[in-house]
Design a protein around this motif. Structure first.
Motif, PDB file in Angstrom:
ATOM      1  N   LEU A  52       3.675 -16.001  15.579  1.00 19.15           N
ATOM      2  CA  LEU A  52       4.600 -16.377  16.691  1.00 19.15           C
ATOM      3  C   LEU A  52       4.963 -17.824  16.707  1.00 19.15           C
ATOM      4  O   LEU A  52       4.206 -18.660  16.106  1.00 19.15           O
ATOM      5  CB  LEU A  52       3.933 -16.210  18.084  1.00 19.15           C
ATOM      6  CG  LEU A  52       2.990 -17.038  18.559  1.00 19.15           C
ATOM      7  CD1 LEU A  52       2.640 -16.915  20.182  1.00 19.15           C
ATOM      8  CD2 LEU A  52       1.300 -16.607  18.141  1.00 19.15           C
ATOM      9  N   TYR A  53       6.184 -18.159  17.440  1.00 19.06           N
ATOM     10  CA  TYR A  53       6.410 -19.390  17.343  1.00 19.06           C
ATOM     11  C   TYR A  53       7.188 -20.012  18.499  1.00 19.06           C
ATOM     12  O   TYR A  53       7.429 -19.138  19.333  1.00 19.06           O
ATOM     13  CB  TYR A  53       7.479 -19.757  16.091  1.00 19.06           C
ATOM     14  CG  TYR A  53       8.739 -19.635  16.520  1.00 19.06           C
ATOM     15  CD1 TYR A  53       9.557 -21.057  16.672  1.00 19.06           C
ATOM     16  CD2 TYR A  53       9.666 -18.534  16.258  1.00 19.06           C
ATOM     17  CE1 TYR A  53      11.048 -21.035  16.781  1.00 19.06           C
ATOM     18  CE2 TYR A  53      11.046 -18.672  16.464  1.00 19.06           C
ATOM     19  CZ  TYR A  53      11.663 -19.765  16.750  1.00 19.06           C
ATOM     20  OH  TYR A  53      13.122 -19.673  16.966  1.00 19.06           O
ATOM     21  N   GLY A  56      -6.873 -15.301  18.327  1.00 23.00           N
ATOM     22  CA  GLY A  56      -6.819 -15.003  17.010  1.00 23.00           C
ATOM     23  C   GLY A  56      -5.633 -14.855  16.475  1.00 23.00           C
ATOM     24  O   GLY A  56      -5.498 -14.509  15.198  1.00 23.00           O
ATOM     25  N   HIS A  57      -4.543 -15.299  17.108  1.00 24.26           N
ATOM     26  CA  HIS A  57      -3.071 -15.065  16.427  1.00 24.26           C
ATOM     27  C   HIS A  57      -2.706 -16.546  15.785  1.00 24.26           C
ATOM     28  O   HIS A  57      -3.507 -17.397  15.884  1.00 24.26           O
ATOM     29  CB  HIS A  57      -2.201 -14.806  17.511  1.00 24.26           C
ATOM     30  CG  HIS A  57      -2.508 -13.364  18.292  1.00 24.26           C
ATOM     31  ND1 HIS A  57      -2.452 -12.308  17.899  1.00 24.26           N
ATOM     32  CD2 HIS A  57      -3.284 -13.217  19.416  1.00 24.26           C
ATOM     33  CE1 HIS A  57      -2.813 -10.999  18.416  1.00 24.26           C
ATOM     34  NE2 HIS A  57      -3.346 -11.783  19.573  1.00 24.26           N
ATOM     35  N   ARG A  58      -1.691 -16.527  15.067  1.00 19.57           N
ATOM     36  CA  ARG A  58      -1.216 -17.557  14.322  1.00 19.57           C
ATOM     37  C   ARG A  58       0.083 -18.225  14.747  1.00 19.57           C
ATOM     38  O   ARG A  58       1.088 -17.765  14.554  1.00 19.57           O
ATOM     39  CB  ARG A  58      -1.094 -17.031  12.691  1.00 19.57           C
ATOM     40  CG  ARG A  58      -0.658 -17.849  11.955  1.00 19.57           C
ATOM     41  CD  ARG A  58      -0.348 -17.205  10.553  1.00 19.57           C
ATOM     42  NE  ARG A  58       0.101 -18.152   9.428  1.00 19.57           N
ATOM     43  CZ  ARG A  58       1.454 -18.239   9.160  1.00 19.57           C
ATOM     44  NH1 ARG A  58       2.258 -17.214   9.671  1.00 19.57           N
ATOM     45  NH2 ARG A  58       1.739 -18.997   8.065  1.00 19.57           N
ATOM     46  N   LEU A  89      11.990 -17.822  10.007  1.00 17.21           N
ATOM     47  CA  LEU A  89      10.642 -17.690  10.231  1.00 17.21           C
ATOM     48  C   LEU A  89      10.238 -16.215   9.926  1.00 17.21           C
ATOM     49  O   LEU A  89       8.817 -15.867   9.822  1.00 17.21           O
ATOM     50  CB  LEU A  89      10.256 -18.139  11.711  1.00 17.21           C
ATOM     51  CG  LEU A  89      10.295 -19.759  11.744  1.00 17.21           C
ATOM     52  CD1 LEU A  89      10.234 -20.193  13.215  1.00 17.21           C
ATOM     53  CD2 LEU A  89       9.587 -20.654  10.597  1.00 17.21           C
ATOM     54  N   TYR A  90      10.970 -15.378  10.511  1.00 22.07           N
ATOM     55  CA  TYR A  90      10.817 -13.938  10.277  1.00 22.07           C
ATOM     56  C   TYR A  90      10.599 -13.439   8.801  1.00 22.07           C
ATOM     57  O   TYR A  90       9.765 -12.946   8.433  1.00 22.07           O
ATOM     58  CB  TYR A  90      11.617 -12.908  11.082  1.00 22.07           C
ATOM     59  CG  TYR A  90      11.379 -11.349  10.952  1.00 22.07           C
ATOM     60  CD1 TYR A  90      10.520 -10.770  11.452  1.00 22.07           C
ATOM     61  CD2 TYR A  90      12.405 -10.828   9.950  1.00 22.07           C
ATOM     62  CE1 TYR A  90      10.483  -9.391  11.444  1.00 22.07           C
ATOM     63  CE2 TYR A  90      12.486  -9.475   9.782  1.00 22.07           C
ATOM     64  CZ  TYR A  90      11.357  -8.832  10.416  1.00 22.07           C
ATOM     65  OH  TYR A  90      10.994  -7.290  10.327  1.00 22.07           O
ATOM     66  N   LEU A 110       7.272 -12.996  17.149  1.00 23.25           N
ATOM     67  CA  LEU A 110       7.259 -13.563  18.459  1.00 23.25           C
ATOM     68  C   LEU A 110       7.902 -14.811  18.717  1.00 23.25           C
ATOM     69  O   LEU A 110       7.349 -15.575  18.273  1.00 23.25           O
ATOM     70  CB  LEU A 110       6.032 -13.247  19.334  1.00 23.25           C
ATOM     71  CG  LEU A 110       5.916 -13.839  20.491  1.00 23.25           C
ATOM     72  CD1 LEU A 110       7.011 -12.891  21.585  1.00 23.25           C
ATOM     73  CD2 LEU A 110       4.585 -13.586  21.108  1.00 23.25           C
ATOM     74  N   GLN A 111       8.709 -15.029  19.499  1.00 19.94           N
ATOM     75  CA  GLN A 111       9.359 -16.232  19.954  1.00 19.94           C
ATOM     76  C   GLN A 111       8.952 -16.406  21.457  1.00 19.94           C
ATOM     77  O   GLN A 111       9.209 -15.817  22.308  1.00 19.94           O
ATOM     78  CB  GLN A 111      10.867 -16.774  19.823  1.00 19.94           C
ATOM     79  CG  GLN A 111      11.033 -18.012  20.010  1.00 19.94           C
ATOM     80  CD  GLN A 111      12.797 -18.357  19.860  1.00 19.94           C
ATOM     81  OE1 GLN A 111      13.353 -17.614  19.544  1.00 19.94           O
ATOM     82  NE2 GLN A 111      13.246 -19.238  20.208  1.00 19.94           N
TER      83      GLN A 111
END
Length: 419
Positions: free
Chosen positions: A33-34, A62-64, A179-180, A187-188
């Protein structure tokens, strides 16, 4: 607890494009996500932290996270939340700001235990694009009618908006698409004012990648104080993350002075304390508000997160010294930080009777008043009460050879610098 449940309990979600779809996605995989920030200055303030605290929670679950610094969009200007055009900065100034914000983000997000955070700059994938490519490959996917209907644009139609700022949502949409495609971002996250830009990005991805592309948007509630004023401001202006702009002591005090009506909300949103810990502090706000335990916990957690343990301890030392009057326990550097906003006077190094000294500086209006305050014990020099009229103030009184602190009454402090 699923990360979405965590965010809901903390009242950190305003809008979602597909709540059930995002919950299912976060249950099944580690999601990239960003969130982005434009380099409009050389430091973030605590208002900028609002969406990034959500990014940090995803990281801890645990997400990036992918952190975008808008080297390209920062040269254009985001019209969100504004009634007038931004002043354009030079490319050199934008780059200097990019460097400063990147350093701040690395300090907050890159840890020894988790180095998977990606730092990106949208200037890297936009600066070589020519105007024909931009209009043909991307502009063709945007309807003027739809763009005009977005709040960020419609709110500016009366006061006026340039084509430059009008095109901002196309550039931000292009960021999400890039980014996708290259970072598997699905996710944004953004503030509530970014909803229009986020949904535009989702539309572009689906037009380019197909209607089944699994992409999501999530916005954060607008944060206001209980009195209705904007969060993140103090009498001195914005609360900056850069310790040179807002000292760690001032940063600590901002949180420590939170209203009882706001402190539990801030604990939920900004700290990583558990639900049980926050509920226990919320109970203390109701039963023992005078102890201000919730405010102290909030100030400690936030100062530690932004400035680290050492500067937190320094802020606490300054706070304790000012409360107790133990001024001599502070270093000259700590005095300079703690008394930054207090009345400041300059004195020579020659020895002088305290009555004359106070009047000459302007701390006391007259010798009569100075003598009265001294004999009543209302004057303290470096935390020690002065009751004798014959006391001489000398350069040896200066802490670190630089500062003398005068307290008049219980709370009226003055900082005297030796020239």
């Amino acid at each position: 607890m699923n990360i979405i449940d965590e965010l809901e309990w903390r009242d950190a979600i305003n809008q979602q494009t597909d709540a059930e779809g995002l919950r299912e996605l976060t249950n099944t995989k580690s999601v990239s996500l960003y969130c982005g920030v434009d380099p409009t200055g050389d430091s973030m303030h605590i208002g900028h932290l609002i969406p990034f605290m959500v990014l940090k929670r995803f990281q801890l679950a645990g997400h990036r996270p992918v952190i975008l610094i808008g080297g390209a969009t920062g040269t254009i200007g985001d019209p969100s939340g504004r009634q007038s055009e931004r002043s354009l900065q030079t490319l050199e100034q934008v780059q200097a700001n990019v460097d400063a914000l990147t350093a701040q983000m690395k300090k907050l997000f890159v840890t020894e235990s988790d180095n998977q955070v990606r730092m990106v700059n949208n200037y890297d994938w936009t600066h070589k694009m020519n105007v024909i490519e931009f209009l043909r490959d991307y502009g063709k996917n945007f309807s003027i009618n739809t763009m005009l209907a977005k709040d960020v644009v419609s709110s500016r139609l009366d006061s006026g908006i340039s084509f430059t700022e009008f095109s901002y949502q196309i550039l931000q949409s292009l960021d999400y698409l890039h980014l996708y495609q290259h970072e598997d971002v699905q996710l944004q996250v953004g503030g509530s004012d970014q909803w229009g830009n986020i949904t535009s990005g989702l539309d572009l991805i689906r037009k380019k990648e197909g209607a089944d592309a699994k992409v999501f948007g999530l916005t954060i509630p607008l944060m206001l104080k209980s009195d209705g004023t904007k969060f993140g401001k103090s009498a001195g202006g914005a609360i900056w993350l850069d310790p040179k702009k807002t000292t760690p002591y001032e940063f600590y005090q901002f949180w420590a002075n939170s209203d009882d009506r706001d402190v539990v909300k801030y604990l939920k949103y900004f700290t990583f304390l558990t639900r049980e810990e926050i509920e226990a502090l919320a109970e203390k706000v109701q039963t023992e508000p005078h102890k201000r335990e919730a405010q102290k916990a909030l100030a400690e957690e936030m100062t530690r997160f932004v400035h680290g343990e050492e500067l937190l301890e320094q802020a606490k030392r300054i706070t304790a010294a000012l409360f107790s009057g133990d001024i001599r326990s502070l270093t000259a550097e700590e005095i300079e930080e703690g008394f930054k906003e207090m009345p400041t006077y300059t004195s020579g190094k020659e020895s002088k009777n305290i009555v004359d000294w106070l009047v000459d500086l302007g701390i006391e209006p007259s010798k009569r008043q100075a003598r009265e305050d001294i004999t009543k014990g209302a004057i303290s020099l470096n935390g020690e009460r002065v009751t004798e009229l014959g006391v001489e103030v000398t350069a040896e009184d200066a802490i670190g050879g630089r500062f003398i602190i005068i307290r008049k009454g219980k709370k009226n402090y003055s900082l005297v610098k030796l020239a």
